[in-house]
Design a protein around this motif. Structure first.
Motif, mmCIF file in Angstrom:
data_model
loop_
_atom_site.group_PDB
_atom_site.id
_atom_site.type_symbol
_atom_site.label_atom_id
_atom_site.label_comp_id
_atom_site.label_asym_id
_atom_site.label_seq_id
_atom_site.Cartn_x
_atom_site.Cartn_y
_atom_site.Cartn_z
ATOM 1 N N THR A 9 0.850 -1.193 0.000
ATOM 2 C CA THR A 9 0.000 0.000 0.000
ATOM 3 C C THR A 9 0.882 1.238 0.000
ATOM 4 N N PRO A 10 0.704 2.151 -0.943
ATOM 5 C CA PRO A 10 1.574 3.330 -1.000
ATOM 6 C C PRO A 10 1.371 4.262 0.193
ATOM 7 N N ILE A 11 2.425 4.936 0.581
ATOM 8 C CA ILE A 11 2.392 5.897 1.687
ATOM 9 C C ILE A 11 1.358 6.996 1.407
ATOM 10 N N ALA A 12 1.177 7.349 0.151
ATOM 11 C CA ALA A 12 0.234 8.412 -0.209
ATOM 12 C C ALA A 12 -1.174 8.112 0.292
ATOM 13 N N SER A 13 -1.512 6.837 0.477
ATOM 14 C CA SER A 13 -2.854 6.478 0.936
ATOM 15 C C SER A 13 -3.100 6.881 2.386
ATOM 16 N N LEU A 14 -2.044 7.224 3.127
ATOM 17 C CA LEU A 14 -2.197 7.625 4.524
ATOM 18 C C LEU A 14 -2.658 9.071 4.661
ATOM 19 N N GLY A 15 -2.501 9.860 3.608
ATOM 20 C CA GLY A 15 -2.899 11.262 3.669
ATOM 21 C C GLY A 15 -1.999 12.096 4.563
ATOM 22 N N LEU A 16 -0.710 11.797 4.560
ATOM 23 C CA LEU A 16 0.253 12.536 5.386
ATOM 24 C C LEU A 16 0.513 13.924 4.814
ATOM 25 N N PRO A 17 0.944 14.854 5.662
ATOM 26 C CA PRO A 17 1.353 16.161 5.144
ATOM 27 C C PRO A 17 2.522 15.985 4.173
ATOM 28 N N PRO A 18 2.655 16.867 3.189
ATOM 29 C CA PRO A 18 3.716 16.723 2.187
ATOM 30 C C PRO A 18 5.120 16.606 2.785
ATOM 31 N N ARG A 19 5.406 17.362 3.831
ATOM 32 C CA ARG A 19 6.747 17.313 4.421
ATOM 33 C C ARG A 19 7.076 15.910 4.936
ATOM 34 N N ALA A 20 6.139 15.288 5.641
ATOM 35 C CA ALA A 20 6.369 13.941 6.176
ATOM 36 C C ALA A 20 6.444 12.917 5.045
ATOM 37 N N ALA A 21 5.521 13.013 4.078
ATOM 38 C CA ALA A 21 5.523 12.065 2.955
ATOM 39 C C ALA A 21 6.803 12.181 2.141
ATOM 40 N N ASN A 22 7.269 13.397 1.904
ATOM 41 C CA ASN A 22 8.506 13.591 1.138
ATOM 42 C C ASN A 22 9.725 13.085 1.900
ATOM 43 N N LEU A 24 9.811 10.640 4.075
ATOM 44 C CA LEU A 24 9.787 9.171 3.989
ATOM 45 C C LEU A 24 10.226 8.703 2.607
ATOM 46 N N ALA A 25 9.725 9.346 1.563
ATOM 47 C CA ALA A 25 10.079 8.955 0.193
ATOM 48 C C ALA A 25 11.569 9.142 -0.069
ATOM 49 N N GLU A 42 13.419 5.145 15.595
ATOM 50 C CA GLU A 42 14.218 5.023 14.373
ATOM 51 C C GLU A 42 13.854 6.119 13.382
ATOM 52 N N LEU A 43 12.567 6.407 13.253
ATOM 53 C CA LEU A 43 12.148 7.466 12.338
ATOM 54 C C LEU A 43 12.754 8.806 12.750
ATOM 55 N N LEU A 44 12.696 9.114 14.038
ATOM 56 C CA LEU A 44 13.254 10.381 14.522
ATOM 57 C C LEU A 44 14.756 10.453 14.315
ATOM 58 N N ALA A 45 15.451 9.354 14.560
ATOM 59 C CA ALA A 45 16.909 9.361 14.508
ATOM 60 C C ALA A 45 17.466 9.274 13.092
ATOM 61 N N GLN A 46 16.762 8.610 12.186
ATOM 62 C CA GLN A 46 17.367 8.296 10.899
ATOM 63 C C GLN A 46 16.737 8.974 9.695
ATOM 64 N N VAL A 47 15.523 9.450 9.808
ATOM 65 C CA VAL A 47 14.878 10.070 8.653
ATOM 66 C C VAL A 47 14.990 11.584 8.779
ATOM 67 N N ILE A 48 15.803 12.167 7.929
ATOM 68 C CA ILE A 48 16.020 13.609 7.952
ATOM 69 C C ILE A 48 14.742 14.305 7.504
ATOM 70 N N GLY A 49 14.302 15.289 8.284
ATOM 71 C CA GLY A 49 13.109 16.039 7.947
ATOM 72 C C GLY A 49 11.898 15.655 8.776
ATOM 73 N N LEU A 50 12.034 14.642 9.637
ATOM 74 C CA LEU A 50 10.927 14.252 10.503
ATOM 75 C C LEU A 50 11.221 14.680 11.932
ATOM 76 N N GLY A 51 10.266 15.354 12.540
ATOM 77 C CA GLY A 51 10.366 15.724 13.937
ATOM 78 C C GLY A 51 9.346 14.949 14.742
ATOM 79 N N SER A 52 9.261 15.252 16.026
ATOM 80 C CA SER A 52 8.349 14.502 16.891
ATOM 81 C C SER A 52 6.884 14.698 16.497
ATOM 82 N N SER A 53 6.528 15.894 16.036
ATOM 83 C CA SER A 53 5.126 16.098 15.637
ATOM 84 C C SER A 53 4.805 15.321 14.359
ATOM 85 N N SER A 54 5.744 15.276 13.421
ATOM 86 C CA SER A 54 5.522 14.494 12.195
ATOM 87 C C SER A 54 5.395 13.014 12.513
#
Length: 123
Positions: A9-22, A24-25, A42-54
């Motif tokens: 299932t693509p991430i786009a189906s979650l309806g995430l804000p563009p910043r979070a979706a981008n 992850l992509a 892991e998301l917070l530590a390794q994915v650049i552009g994601l913060g705690s609110s994302s």
């Protein structure tokens, strides 16, 4: 209706804000099934552009599909599919900064004439 691809299932189906979706992509996380294997830490530590609110938004969105993010496992090391541009830049900068300094004076067989350097071995 959610479109299901052959790989999940693509991430786009979650309806995430563009910043979070981008973010992850860019990190190579493109399906909900792959996202569910990551813990919030892991998301917070390794994915650049994601913060705690994302990450909170991602957790809520993935829970709405009946899944949840993986539990934190301090012994698990996640291998990156590919390094992001920022990670490559940091690695290149560290390599450049660690390079040995070149000699700042001309070699013994060179003579400075005006603004040019003449070498004796270049006839």
């Amino acid at each position: 209706m959610t479109v299901r691809t052959a790989s999940g299932t693509p991430i786009a189906s979650l309806g995430l804000p563009p910043r979070a979706a981008n973010a992850l992509a860019r990190h190579g996380i493109r399906t909900v099934e792959v996202l569910a294997t990551w813990s919030p830490e892991e998301l917070l530590a390794q994915v650049i552009g994601l913060g705690s609110s994302s990450v909170g938004i991602i957790e809520a969105a993935i829970r709405s599909t009946g899944r949840q993010l993986a539990a934190a496992d301090p012994g698990r090391l996640y291998q990156l599919a590919r390094a992001s541009t920022n990670q490559r830049h940091i690695a290149n900068h560290q390599a450049w900064a660690a390079a040995p300094a070149r000699a700042s004076k001309p070699s013994d067989n060179a003579t400075i004439i005006g603004d040019r350097l003449d070498r004796a071995d270049q006839a």
